[in-house]
Write a protein that holds these residues in place. Structure first.
Motif, short mmCIF file in Angstrom:
data_model
loop_
_atom_site.label_atom_id
_atom_site.label_comp_id
_atom_site.label_asym_id
_atom_site.label_seq_id
_atom_site.Cartn_x
_atom_site.Cartn_y
_atom_site.Cartn_z
N GLN A 28 99.55 44.56 -15.89
CA GLN A 28 100.37 44.35 -14.70
C GLN A 28 101.15 45.61 -14.34
O GLN A 28 101.25 45.96 -13.19
N ASP A 55 100.96 46.49 -10.58
CA ASP A 55 99.87 45.99 -9.76
C ASP A 55 100.38 45.13 -8.60
O ASP A 55 99.74 45.05 -7.57
N SER A 56 101.53 44.48 -8.81
CA SER A 56 102.12 43.64 -7.75
C SER A 56 103.59 44.01 -7.64
O SER A 56 104.15 44.63 -8.54
N ASP A 57 104.22 43.62 -6.54
CA ASP A 57 105.64 43.91 -6.36
C ASP A 57 106.40 43.38 -7.57
O ASP A 57 106.32 42.20 -7.91
N SER A 58 107.13 44.26 -8.22
CA SER A 58 107.85 43.93 -9.45
C SER A 58 109.14 44.72 -9.50
O SER A 58 109.45 45.48 -8.59
N ALA A 95 104.14 47.34 -5.24
CA ALA A 95 102.74 47.19 -5.68
C ALA A 95 101.94 48.46 -5.44
O ALA A 95 101.92 48.98 -4.33
N ASN A 131 107.75 40.34 -12.19
CA ASN A 131 107.04 40.40 -10.92
C ASN A 131 107.68 39.45 -9.90
O ASN A 131 108.64 38.74 -10.22
#
Length: 162
Positions: A28, A55-58, A95, A131
């Motif tokens: 991630q 990999d994603s908004d975190s 992300a 995340n």
């Protein structure tokens, strides 16, 4: 023998590539170029630096390390030719975009060190990232200690730290 080995090697390479892809899919947040500033004997603090890419908004929530009693994420800023630092609660990790932690921006402060960090030491860091779904990820990093001569945190204005 050559005709037998070639297909087996192709299978092995393909299998290893698929394993690598599976790791990429499950990862991630990636950490790269992690390092910690080496210290001199008796120095009470140091900084940790790296690049994070989620990999994603975190967001990075916290960092821990056994080499320091207190670990905080800080942001440096320049105002009227004076460099200052302030603690931040979290750092957004958009992300797919690398976020740099360096001496001139976001960085990790290792304070109340338990001992000297010598050049070449491996410093363990534990990062907690959350995340947008609220799922937390714990990342173990082993950061090498390096000498740096560009900035001394000891000369920075810490008066606005909480």
């Amino acid at each position: 023998m050559t005709s037998f080995c070639a297909p087996r090697i192709k299978q092995l390479v393909l299998g290893m590539a698929l394993i690598g892809m599976a790791w990429q899919v499950s990862a991630q947040t990636r950490v790269s170029d992690a390092w910690v500033r080496a210290t001199v004997a008796g120095q009470p603090s140091s900084g940790a630096f790296m690049t994070l890419q989620a990999d994603s908004d975190s967001k990075l929530l916290s960092v821990q390390s056994p080499v320091a009693k207190t670990v905080q994420v800080h942001q440096s800023s320049m105002k009227d030719d004076v460099m200052s630092m302030q603690q931040v609660e979290s750092v957004a990790l958009p992300a797919g975009k690398p976020v740099s932690f360096d001496p001139h921006g976001y960085h990790v402060m290792l304070m109340d060190l338990t001992g000297q960090i010598k050049e070449g030491d491996s410093v363990p860091l534990t990062l907690t990232v959350e995340n947008a779904k609220g799922e937390k990820e714990t990342i173990q990093v082993s950061a090498p200690a390096k000498a740096l001569n560009t900035m001394d945190h000891g000369n920075m204005d810490h008066s606005k730290m909480h």
